[in-house]
Write a protein that holds these residues in place. Sequence first.
Motif, PDB file in Angstrom:
ATOM      1  N   LEU A 340     -76.482 -29.897  75.966  1.00  0.00           N
ATOM      2  CA  LEU A 340     -76.196 -31.328  75.879  1.00  0.00           C
ATOM      3  C   LEU A 340     -74.937 -31.482  75.032  1.00  0.00           C
ATOM      4  O   LEU A 340     -74.966 -31.308  73.812  1.00  0.00           O
ATOM      5  CB  LEU A 340     -77.371 -32.073  75.245  1.00  0.00           C
ATOM      6  N   LYS A 344     -73.553 -35.457  77.817  1.00  0.00           N
ATOM      7  CA  LYS A 344     -73.720 -35.015  79.199  1.00  0.00           C
ATOM      8  C   LYS A 344     -74.478 -33.696  79.242  1.00  0.00           C
ATOM      9  O   LYS A 344     -74.254 -32.818  78.411  1.00  0.00           O
ATOM     10  CB  LYS A 344     -72.351 -34.856  79.873  1.00  0.00           C
ATOM     11  N   SER A 345     -75.381 -33.567  80.221  1.00  0.00           N
ATOM     12  CA  SER A 345     -76.192 -32.356  80.356  1.00  0.00           C
ATOM     13  C   SER A 345     -75.547 -31.363  81.315  1.00  0.00           C
ATOM     14  O   SER A 345     -75.035 -31.747  82.375  1.00  0.00           O
ATOM     15  CB  SER A 345     -77.593 -32.705  80.871  1.00  0.00           C
ATOM     16  N   TYR A 346     -75.586 -30.094  80.923  1.00  0.00           N
ATOM     17  CA  TYR A 346     -75.099 -29.001  81.770  1.00  0.00           C
ATOM     18  C   TYR A 346     -76.224 -27.984  81.909  1.00  0.00           C
ATOM     19  O   TYR A 346     -76.773 -27.512  80.911  1.00  0.00           O
ATOM     20  CB  TYR A 346     -73.874 -28.335  81.144  1.00  0.00           C
TER      21      TYR A 346
END
Length: 525
Positions: A340, A344-346
């Motif tokens: 995170l 934004k999540s990856y």
Amino acid sequence: MVKSVILARERKRRARNRKILFLAIFALLWGVAVYFIFPGYDDAQQPPATEYLETKPSDPSAQQPATTPSQSVENPATAPAEQPSLPPGTGTGTETATATATATSSVDKEKTSPEEDPNATSYYDDLDTQDDEVEPGSVEQEQAADGEQDTEFLPEEAQTALDILLDVADQAWRINNQFSETVVAGQQLKDILEQSGLEPAVSAALIQSFPELKTLKAGQQFYWILNKDDQLEYMNWLVSDKEERIYERQADGSYKQQVLKKQSVWKTEVIKGQIQGSFSNSMSRHGLSARQINQLATALQWQVSMNKLRKGDKFAILMQREYLGDKLTGQAKVDAIHILHGGKSYYAIQAANGAYFNVNGETLGRGFARYPLTRQPKISSHFNPARRHPVTGRVSPHKGVDFSLRVGTPIIAPSDGEVVKVAYQANGAGRYIVLKHGRNYKTVYMHLSRALVKPGQQIKRGERIALSGNTGRSTGPHLHYEFHINDRPVNPMTVKLPGNNTGLPAKERKAFLTKSKEVVRQLKL
């Protein structure tokens, strides 16, 4: 009386000899000192070295003197902004005449060279040579590990000391030529070992001695070490949860195999935390080894750069770790990671074929084109680590491939990436560019007439980055192209290009999406 006179004379003679010996030793030492204080004196008296040019007897140019290093400068007609001139009134008339002659020589070199020289190459493409010009913003030296410069986020002295120790350990891991790789469906042993620059002959010899290495399965892991001569010294093959095979190099160059039947237990764990300092240090604090950190960073390399993570960014890791009793053995498998960063999540989730995908089953890797050109060019000199210089006879490794091109041919990026260096070497690579693609890959372009990009610029696959040329020390107009994996040059024409898979087949995709939903639930931050 006579005896005493003789003895006195003998003493004087010995004293005189001692003085002569002392003066001789003093003169010798003084000469040695002068030699080291003024090392360039003799070199200054020597005529400038001439460039080797491969010519045929029937070629009239063979009767002309070879180009000297001072003449191998970039053509000002093709890149006027990159050839600064002296201010009006600066320098003597002799200096002006010399500059004019040098520029004219460079123009003549570009004009008189054939449009496409089928034998064009260079024997001076080692980037360890001192640069004459470097564009501002170029990266002179990569960080030893991603994100290790973030020490300003570590206020406590004890934590800083710990990070220093961890950084040293991580650098030692890299310096000692250690590598690890997870097998992806379709990969062979040569594809694995190529990640460290080893030639296919190495894997072929191993398979001949140990045929079981011919068939690899997705998800298996390899860990190997190269010695100081870049030879395979040790290889660990994690065949399954219960079997491990070790291959060690012997004095005669052969390899000895050891098969381990394991009584260990594998446990699935979820590890969560926050970035404190660098990515590698943050992972180390949670018990991850350098091999596992490398696996995580490689899985995420196409989504987020590890050195851009900041204090407070969160992570969650789903992995299987091996225990012998209540102690970790160091073996582990990373099933998924969630970062995170900036709100934004990856995600990087491993599929059954060993490759990592995002939550939707889309491939993470950036595809690579085989050639950095709009057409397939003619190769004038192949990749050859054992190439010898035609004049000196010494080994002069050719770490890339040379394409015979007309001056001014557009060069394009073979994949998405970032420009990390634009520089110029008059006595070597000429004008050159280095691109970085993800974490593990770099491409290098030499002898350019003009660079069309700047350091730090993000570029897309197919974008023009330069125009080919004949700058530096070369025998004719061409592009010298290198492909590096883990900072080691490999053959650009035979390397298995990363990120070119088209995704998951329908059946595997369905199973992956089911796994993905469960992973997202487990790794929620």
